[in-house]
Design an enzyme around this catalytic site. Structure first.
Site, PDB file in Angstrom:
ATOM      1  CE  LYS A 141      -3.943   1.998   2.513  1.00 41.49           C
ATOM      2  NZ  LYS A 141      -4.829   1.884   3.706  1.00 41.49           N
ATOM      3  CB  SER A 172      -8.126   3.801   2.599  1.00 42.65           C
ATOM      4  OG  SER A 172      -7.303   3.147   3.546  1.00 42.65           O
ATOM      5  CB  SER A 223      -8.597   1.180   5.607  1.00 44.97           C
ATOM      6  OG  SER A 223      -9.234   2.428   5.520  1.00 44.97           O
TER       7      SER A 223
END
Lengths: 95, 492, 491
Positions: free
Chosen positions: C78, C158, C182
């Site tokens: 990420k 997210s 997330s």
């Protein structure tokens, strides 16, 4: 809580985010909606309840007083937009 | 115009009282910074003592330095203050070029040290107690240089993250003199403890002064905060100026506006800091990257056990054990090194002790004078306590007189030679042979028969004249006590 | 044998150890998959050269008998994790060009465990969002489509790029971070496993901070076993993070015994929220039956303050974010917009650099901390947080693990929920309480909705009891036998 344009402008200044005047009205509405929703917390009686900052239950760890870092000016300045002579620079501040 | 008279300003419309509180930022003595492993040394090349944590790079996290915590606790103990076994680090949020994270890690509602006291030693020997409100740990900011470039400010983060103790006093002081005494005493305690080097020129000790005025007996007036006054002399000047400014303003029917002001040391005035007028709202909240700082009584006691004797205790001991005046004792204990020098001088070597009052007079008078003239500190005194002790021993055993000793001392400062050597080389040994003194007295008296007659007729003051004449004849070396005795006998 | 990109981590490790293929071959297959999946926009930065170099080094180590627990496994990171020498954006314009001179602790641990980096994956800007639509680098497409409808759907957020990359068989696993859901919400939307560990289990050092008291990194994988493998590599004490907990990292794989007999599973009444689709309700009931069939005992429990978790979160998280994001000021890194004074530069830079949702949250956060409102909002929220955490503590006196749906809905189309920020926030209604209490939670794919989209079930455990969460998660996984594949996949 309903926020007016002036309040939004004030918090935008505190947060150093330029908001065009034309956006203030819309933003005030949106933020007021969020705050209105948040205010349901008022239903709960929290008298005598300790505020909780974090969940970790342990002593604050402490480091030894030893110099283990620094002397990495190149790394520190590597991403700076306008470094000069080993300094960061910003538009001139008049005090 | 108004007159300042001690703590009271006589205005046109009557007396005003000055009310003062001090906020001192003392840089903690530590190797590394409060929350990072970068060095704290003064004067390094820009941005070389900066870690990625100090530069607030994304994802960087603080870890507290153990010694900084100890130093704060130690200082709290030195201020006879409440030590809080649980304290909390908060973020103080504001934007500035030399504050990389956009917040300073500080302590707001729950500081590490609570209420304490400090005893001021005033120049007239009086003492006065001033309350300490709190002491908390926080990070220093970096440095902005505004004069390096026509359109840019340069930012150096070397200082950024260095541990500071903010020490806040109660509004207990009533004159510039008391404020100066407060700073001197606080610095003295910090230096004894080794928790701050007290160097105001390098900014290790910085002072903000809160000044207000009021009619005696009335509630506090509106205060102004004077920022970063960087010497004790400037603190006095800033207070004198600011208090008069406020009195004049009030007497003209104006009101004091609560604001931050800057002391302009060049012009000796304070002026409003408009750049700081930006509506501040620091939005303090507990730093979620840290946990509450907690320790137990045993931790505090371990630190207490390492405490040196502090100036107040030392002063009391000097008064009790050495019979010194409060003033002399206060002067001698102000700096730990001075006190140590003095004690070594009195205690001597091998169990020999010296007259404490004479030692005090020599340290405060001759030694301080010599150091001042040479611009040196007592740590690099040209005359060591043992050497000065040697000189005092020569006075004590009547080898030389006190007056001659002053000349010998000047010679010691100059040449670094021991007292005994100078005395021998210059033949300064005092005349203690009563026969020799008698004959010199006889000679002086016979040369001044008219004066002898006047003396005997009642002009007592002439005794000093005869002493002076004999001293002159012996090159100052006659033992004064013996000379006095013999002379008095012969004039009978 | 299955395509190299369709393997689980466990299977790939097994094959690598048997010499069936090399880490280089495995990595090459994944690099090709990354390229093929570009239309999904999962990656912000692809690092194929680095991946190949890491794979070759891995093969060398394996030849030398030095294989580590994730030796040779290609994964995606990420873009919230700082990676030394590789652009790190947090999905934001304000970090333009930011190339960290340091590596996050979690990624350092992964590389030490032998993993191979394919690149940095897309995400909601500063991890603020539940759709991956707030990224400056464009929205990410969910590899899944509704049955008979080709309209692109969001992957959740997210960690949307992470979920898409893993679901689309582009990476064997990915790191995610979870502040309010997330990891678990996009895992549920994309039909994969997402584990949020206990707060303090994985170091936060080197991860761009959103809300420091809630943020926690975790693995996103295709199986529970893979999550156990990857968590074992990510977790551990880090003296550089004052909130990192110093306790040993267990062998999580060893916990996967399949034996949950006698375990008490809490079913919280308050998670039956108004308007929750019947199919999610049914899936939840099915999950209870599966666990019961495996010998566990369902217990009705009450978490009375559940409904206040979201508003509490939307005070605490923005408050912390408003402060954490103050460092993006155009001085030391990233974007700088010109201004003729310091403040003008700040205001122009932050106006240009932050997107709408980030600005909204920074403003809310600034407001709730400001003078006069702190007590009413921030302090109130902290007290509510205590009550929410206490609910869990009390529940865990009676049960060993809690079972809930992961999300109140399935993946939605871009634009479906954009006009109303509060409606968007409701995505996290089942995940947020877990962050507030700092507990471990896992989302396991458990079935498909009527229109063919993945649905997840969430298991919540006691603090630092990831082992039970994983063990029960694997039992659910086995029972659900989730074999459906998204429309877009590299295999």
């Amino acid at each position: 809580m309903s926020l007016d344009k002036a309040t939004v402008a004030h918090i935008a200044t505190l947060a150093r985010i330029k908001i065009p005047d034309s956006d203030l009205e819309h933003l005030a509405g949106e933020l007021s909606q969020i705050l209105g929703w948040i205010e349901q917390l008022g239903e709960v009686d929290t008298t005598g309840v300790e505020p909780m900052t974090g969940v970790v239950q342990m002593d604050l760890p402490r480091r030894a007083d030893v110099v283990t870092d620094g002397n990495i000016r190149d790394k520190v300045l590597a991403n700076a937009p306008e470094p000069a002579h080993g300094f960061f620079t910003v538009p001139k501040v008049v005090e | 115009m108004t007159e300042t008279n001690g703590s009271i300003i006589e205005g046109r419309t009557g007396p005003w009282e000055i009310v003062l509180g001090l906020e001192v930022h003392a840089q903690v003595v530590s190797n590394a910074k409060l929350f990072s492993g970068a060095a704290t040394e003064f004067g390094a090349e820009p941005n070389t003592q900066v870690s990625l944590v100090d530069a607030a790079m994304p994802g960087m996290l603080p870890v507290i330095n153990d010694v900084c915590v100890e130093q704060a606790v130690k200082t709290g103990l030195g201020l006879k203050a409440q030590i809080n076994k649980r304290s909390v680090f908060d973020r103080k949020n504001y934007f500035y070029a030399d504050l990389p994270a956009g917040y300073q890690i500080s302590q707001y509602l729950q500081p590490i040290v609570g209420e304490g006291t400090i005893i001021l030693d005033l120049p007239d020997g009086r003492t006065r107690e001033v309350g300490i409100t709190r002491l908390h740990l926080e990070q220093d900011a970096g440095k902005s240089l505004h004069d390096q470039h026509p359109t840019k400010t340069y930012v150096d983060l070397n200082r950024c993250g260095v541990a500071l103790m903010e020490i806040v006093s109660e509004p207990d002081m009533r004159s510039a003199e008391e404020a100066a005494a407060y700073l001197r005493k606080l610095r003295s305690i910090l230096r004894y403890l080794g928790t701050c080097d007290g160097n105001m020129e390098q900014g290790s000790l910085r002072c903000d002064v809160n000044v207000s005025v009021r009619r005696p007996g009335e509630p506090y007036g509106t205060r102004c905060e004077i920022k970063n006054v960087n010497s004790i002399r400037f603190v006095s000047q800033a207070i004198e100026y600011e208090a008069r400014r406020q009195v004049e303003l009030l007497e003209e029917g104006g009101t004091v506006v609560q604001e931050t002001r800057l002391f302009d040391s060049g012009r000796g005035v304070t002026r409003s800091m408009r750049s700081k007028e930006h509506a501040h709202d620091y939005r303090y909240f507990p730093d979620p990257d840290l946990l509450p700082l907690e320790f137990d009584d045993a931790y505090i006691e371990r630190i207490r056990a390492t405490m040196p004797e502090l100036p107040d205790a030392k002063k009391a001991r000097f008064i009790a054990d050495y019979g010194l005046s409060a003033y002399d004792a206060g002067v001698l204990v102000a700096e730990q090194e001075t006190a140590a020098y003095y004690e070594a001088l009195v205690e001597g070597e091998g169990g020999k002790t010296r007259d404490p009052k004479m030692a005090a007079n020599w340290v405060i008078g001759e030694l301080f004078g010599a150091l001042n003239r040479a611009g040196r500190t007592i740590q690099d005194s040209p005359v060591s306590s043992a050497e000065l002790g040697g000189l005092l021993d020569l006075i004590a055993d009547d080898t030389i007189s006190g007056r001659i000793a002053k000349d010998v001392f000047a010679d010691m400062v100059e040449t670094g030679k021991p007292a005994g050597e100078i005395v021998e080389a210059k033949g300064l040994r005092q005349v203690t042979d009563s026969g020799a003194i008698d004959s010199m007295i006889d000679e002086v008296l016979s040369r001044n028969a008219d004066k002898v007659a006047e003396y005997k007729a009642g002009k007592d003051k002439l005794f000093g004249f005869f002493v002076g004449q004999v001293m002159k004849a012996t090159g100052g070396k006659a033992n004064p006590k013996l000379l006095n005795e013999r002379l008095r006998e012969k004039l009978q | 044998m299955a395509a190299l990109t369709d393997l689980t981590m466990a299977a790939a490790l097994d094959a690598l150890s048997k010499g069936e293929f090399s880490a280089r071959e495995l990595t090459e297959a994944h690099i090709a998959a990354v390229e093929a999946a570009r239309p999904l926009n999962a990656f912000i930065t692809e690092t194929p050269d680095r991946a190949l170099a890491m794979a070759e080094a891995s093969d060398t180590r394996r030849r030398n008998g030095e294989a580590s627990p994730m030796e040779g496994l290609p994964i995606a990171i990420k873009d919230l994790f700082c990676t030394e020498g590789v652009l790190t954006t947090a999905g934001s314009h304000i970090l333009d060009g930011f190339t960290p001179p340091y590596e996050s602790t979690v990624t350092t641990n992964l590389w030490r465990a032998g993993a191979v980096m394919l690149g940095k994956v897309n995400m909601d800007e500063f991890a603020m969002g539940s759709s991956n639509m707030t990224s400056y680098y464009g929205k990410v497409e969910n590899p899944w489509r509704r049955k008979g409808n080709n309209r692109p759907l969001v992957p959740g957020g997210s960690s949307g790029g992470s979920a898409t990359a893993v679901a689309a068989r582009v990476a064997l696993g990915a790191t995610g971070t979870d502040t309010g859901g997330s990891i678990r919400q996009p895992a549920a939307f994309c039909g994969i496993v997402g584990l949020k560990p206990t707060y303090g289990r994985c170091s936060r050092w080197g991860i761009v901070a959103f809300a420091s008291s809630l943020d926690q990194a975790g693995p996103m994988t295709r199986t529970v076993r893979d999550a156990a493998i990857m968590l074992g590599a990510m977790a551990g004490h880090d003296p550089k993070d004052s909130t990192s907990v110093n306790r040993p990292v267990p062998d999580y794989k060893a916990a996967l015994t399949g034996d949950i007999r006698g375990l008490k599973v809490g079913i919280p009444t308050e998670y039956r929220v108004d308007g929750m689709p019947a199919e999610i309700e049914r899936l939840w009931a099915q999950g209870i039956e599966w666990l019961k069939a495996a010998g566990a005992e369902p217990v009705e429990i009450s978490l009375p303050h559940t409904k206040y978790a979201l508003p509490t979160y939307y005070i605490i998280a923005p408050a912390e974010a408003s402060s954490n994001l103050a460092r993006y000021d155009g001085v030391r890194f990233g974007l700088r917009e010109p201004g003729d004074s310091l403040d003008a530069m700040y205001e122009a830079t932050r106006a240009a650099g932050f997107g709408t949702e980030v600005k909204r949250r920074v403003l809310i956060g600034t407001y709730v901390l400001s003078a006069g409102y702190y007590d009413a909002y921030y302090l109130k929220a902290q007290r509510l947080r205590s009550l929410i955490a206490r609910d869990f503590t009390q529940a865990f006196e009676d049960v060993d693990v809690i079972l809930t749906p992961s999300t109140p809905n399935t993946a939605f189309a871009a634009g479906e929920k954009m006009d109303d920020p509060v409606a968007m926030y409701l995505n996290d209604v089942f995940t947020v309480p877990v962050n507030l209490a700092g507990l471990p939670g896992i989302s396991v794919p458990a079935g498909l909705s009527e229109d063919g989209l993945p649905l997840g079930l969430q298991l919540i455990g006691r603090a630092f009891d990831e082992e039970t969460v994983l063990k029960v998660g694997e039992v659910l996984e086995t029972a659900a036998n989730f074999t459906a594949r998204p429309g877009h996949q590299s295999a």
